[in-house]
Write an enzyme that holds these catalytic residues in place. Structure first.
Site, PDB file in Angstrom:
ATOM      1  N   HIS A  49      -9.610   2.444   1.597  1.00  0.00           N
ATOM      2  CA  HIS A  49      -8.189   2.196   1.328  1.00  0.00           C
ATOM      3  C   HIS A  49      -8.033   1.768  -0.136  1.00  0.00           C
ATOM      4  CE1 HIS A  49      -4.103   1.258   1.524  1.00  0.00           C
ATOM      5  NE2 HIS A  49      -4.035   0.634   2.684  1.00  0.00           N
TER       6      HIS A  49
ATOM      7  N   CYS B 263       0.809  -1.218   0.000  1.00  0.00           N
ATOM      8  CA  CYS B 263       0.000   0.000   0.000  1.00  0.00           C
ATOM      9  C   CYS B 263       0.840   1.264   0.000  1.00  0.00           C
ATOM     10  CB  CYS B 263      -0.967  -0.045   1.168  1.00  0.00           C
ATOM     11  SG  CYS B 263      -2.002  -1.520   1.033  1.00  0.00           S
TER      12      CYS B 263
ATOM     13  N   HIS C 174      -1.205   7.978   6.511  1.00  0.00           N
ATOM     14  CA  HIS C 174      -1.656   6.765   5.828  1.00  0.00           C
ATOM     15  C   HIS C 174      -2.984   6.297   6.439  1.00  0.00           C
ATOM     16  CE1 HIS C 174      -1.276   3.143   3.473  1.00  0.00           C
ATOM     17  NE2 HIS C 174      -1.295   2.370   4.542  1.00  0.00           N
TER      18      HIS C 174
END
Lengths: 81, 411
Positions: free
Chosen positions: B337, B163, B301
């Site tokens: 996400h 990610c 994040h």
């Protein structure tokens, strides 16, 4: 199954595989590749869809028999009988 | 510094669950409009997830869309939008000096799951396995589809970086421009993750899959009652050029990339390591030649997992202990996400702050987790802070990959 039915089956598959093409004006006697933007992978897809949708198997050595719509109908009709 | 050694962003193309271009995306970030919905996920039923609704056929024929992948389709859309936005005459560009660098979390799961599903629907007839499976699942596939679509003959590949992918793709583009390998880079990150059930099932197995009766509230990073990740797809691709080239063509310049860092936790498969995160942020700041107090906006994040958010807020508290003017936000409350696209998309959402001076908020924090308190956190409402010069974008991933990217207002 009539020849027309078989022709329609093949046309339906081609329409799905080549969705940008107009399949209503295909000349049955002319090579499909000359009329449509089809390559060897597309013909593999046609074979795959015949197997998936209609349980019809086309061995590799018979692939040339799918060159025109006319030859498709001649070759496939006995398999749909 | 010599203009040939300065890399700038001159075009942005994106698709997110709440917007298909930068303007729409930014407006929805400011308005706290969620892109998360309930969707039927194979085998699992209704799940909160993010999907993009861009026009797949705007730049791609139906046939090539059918032959390719969703990841490729997202990439093609974003790359074309970025080029259009850049105003460059792409016809006249030497295509052998264009590189495509896309960060990905994973690739091929969607296609592999579908083939296995179809085989099971057809009495395990393995001969139905598609001849397209290999070209669809090789890991360069999404970037390769962009080169096919745009006739680019320079290098293309993806950067497998979990990610952190979005930041890593951009960093790769910067590095290749500095090396002189290419004159123009299409760089960013993409994800088709919400099209596969496996990622949902795996996060559920970890106890880290977001859920809520109202899907728009499922993704709530830093909230005391957060319960995991809302999985989304998306993409953001940037046109990157040397400043010297951008000036030559009088290009619109969004910002300059002045700092970056990538490091590894070397501590766990999934659990993050705040010490390494601090090191990553500080390394990027050092490369930029600035101090922590120079950073105006830090995009966390912040995924919405229990331990991940606590670890990162701890890292931010330590890394920015000496800064009183850094405002902190996050983006996953809005869009979930977006995996490999997350870093690149979240950066894009903050870039308009250079011109409007506003920090978009992180959304869905009803009760801030006491363990996730950080200074100057902007939540639920935008905040006007005035002049913004530097933005730091965090993006972390499994196997302990950390990335931090710093962009500077161009002047």
């Amino acid at each position: 199954m009539t020849a027309n039915n078989v022709r329609q089956i093949v046309l339906d598959i081609i329409a799905d595989i080549a969705p940008d093409e107009d399949v209503t004006s295909i000349d049955d006697s002319k090579s499909l590749r000359e009329q449509l933007d089809l390559d060897s992978m597309d013909f593999l897809d046609i074979v795959m869809e015949l197997r998936k949708r209609h349980k019809v198997e086309v061995p590799q050595e018979d692939y040339p028999k799918l060159a025109t719509l006319e030859s498709c109908v001649s070759y496939l009709s006995p398999k749909f009988a | 510094m010599d203009d040939t050694q300065r890399i700038v962003m001159t075009g942005i193309g994106l698709t997110a669950p709440n917007g298909n271009n930068l303007e729409e995306f930014r407006q929805n970030l400011l308005a706290c409009k969620s892109g998360i919905q309930h969707a039927e996920i194979r085998y699992m039923g209704k799940q909160a997830a993010g999907f993009c609704n861009f026009d797949e056929f705007k730049y791609q024929s139906k046939k090539l869309r059918r032959r390719g992948t969703r990841a490729g389709s997202i990439s093609i859309y974003c790359a074309n939008e970025a080029l259009k936005d850049s105003g460059i005459n792409f016809e006249a560009v030497d295509k052998s000096m264009v590189g495509v660098y896309l960060g990905i979390t994973e690739h091929g799961n969607v296609e592999t799951e579908e083939e296995i599903f179809q085989m099971h629907q057809n009495n395990l007839d393995w001969k139905l396995w598609s001849p397209h499976h290999n070209p669809r699942t090789v890991s360069n596939s999404p970037a390769g589809e962009v080169t096919l679509n745009l006739n680019i003959t320079g290098p293309h590949y993806t950067l497998g970086s979990a990610c952190a992918g979005g930041n890593v793709g951009i960093i790769q583009g910067v590095q290749q421009l500095l090396l002189g390998e290419v004159d123009l880079a299409l760089a960013g990150g993409i994800s088709e993750s919400s099209q596969t059930f496996g990622i949902f099932a795996a996060f559920a197995a970890q106890g880290a899959l977001a859920h809520h009766d109202d899907p728009t509230l499922a993704s709530r990073p830093l909230d005391k009652n957060r319960n995991g990740i809302a999985i989304s797809e998306g993409g953001a691709v940037y046109v990157l050029e040397r400043l010297s080239d951008a000036k030559k063509r009088n290009a619109k310049i969004y910002c300059e990339i002045v700092g970056y860092a990538i490091n590894s936790d070397a501590s766990d498969f999934v659990n993050p390591n705040s010490e390494r995160q601090v090191e990553c942020m500080h390394k990027a700041i050092k490369r930029a030649g600035i101090t922590v107090s120079d950073i105006d906006i830090l995009n966390m994040h912040a995924t919405g997992t229990g331990t991940g958010d606590v670890n990162e807020t701890q890292a931010v508290r330590v890394a920015f202990a000496e800064s009183s003017k850094t405002y902190v936000n996050f983006t996953k409350g809005h869009i979930g996400h977006c995996m490999g696209a997350a870093g690149a998309l979240e950066l894009a959402g903050n870039i308009p702050s250079f011109t409007d001076g506003v920090v978009h908020p992180g959304m869905n924090v009803t009760e801030l987790d006491p363990e996730c308190v950080v200074k100057n956190l902007v939540i639920n409402e935008p905040k006007l802070i005035g002049n913004v010069n530097y933005i730091l974008n965090n993006s972390f991933g499994m196997l302990g990959i950390n990335s931090a990217l710093i962009v500077k207002k161009y002047s």
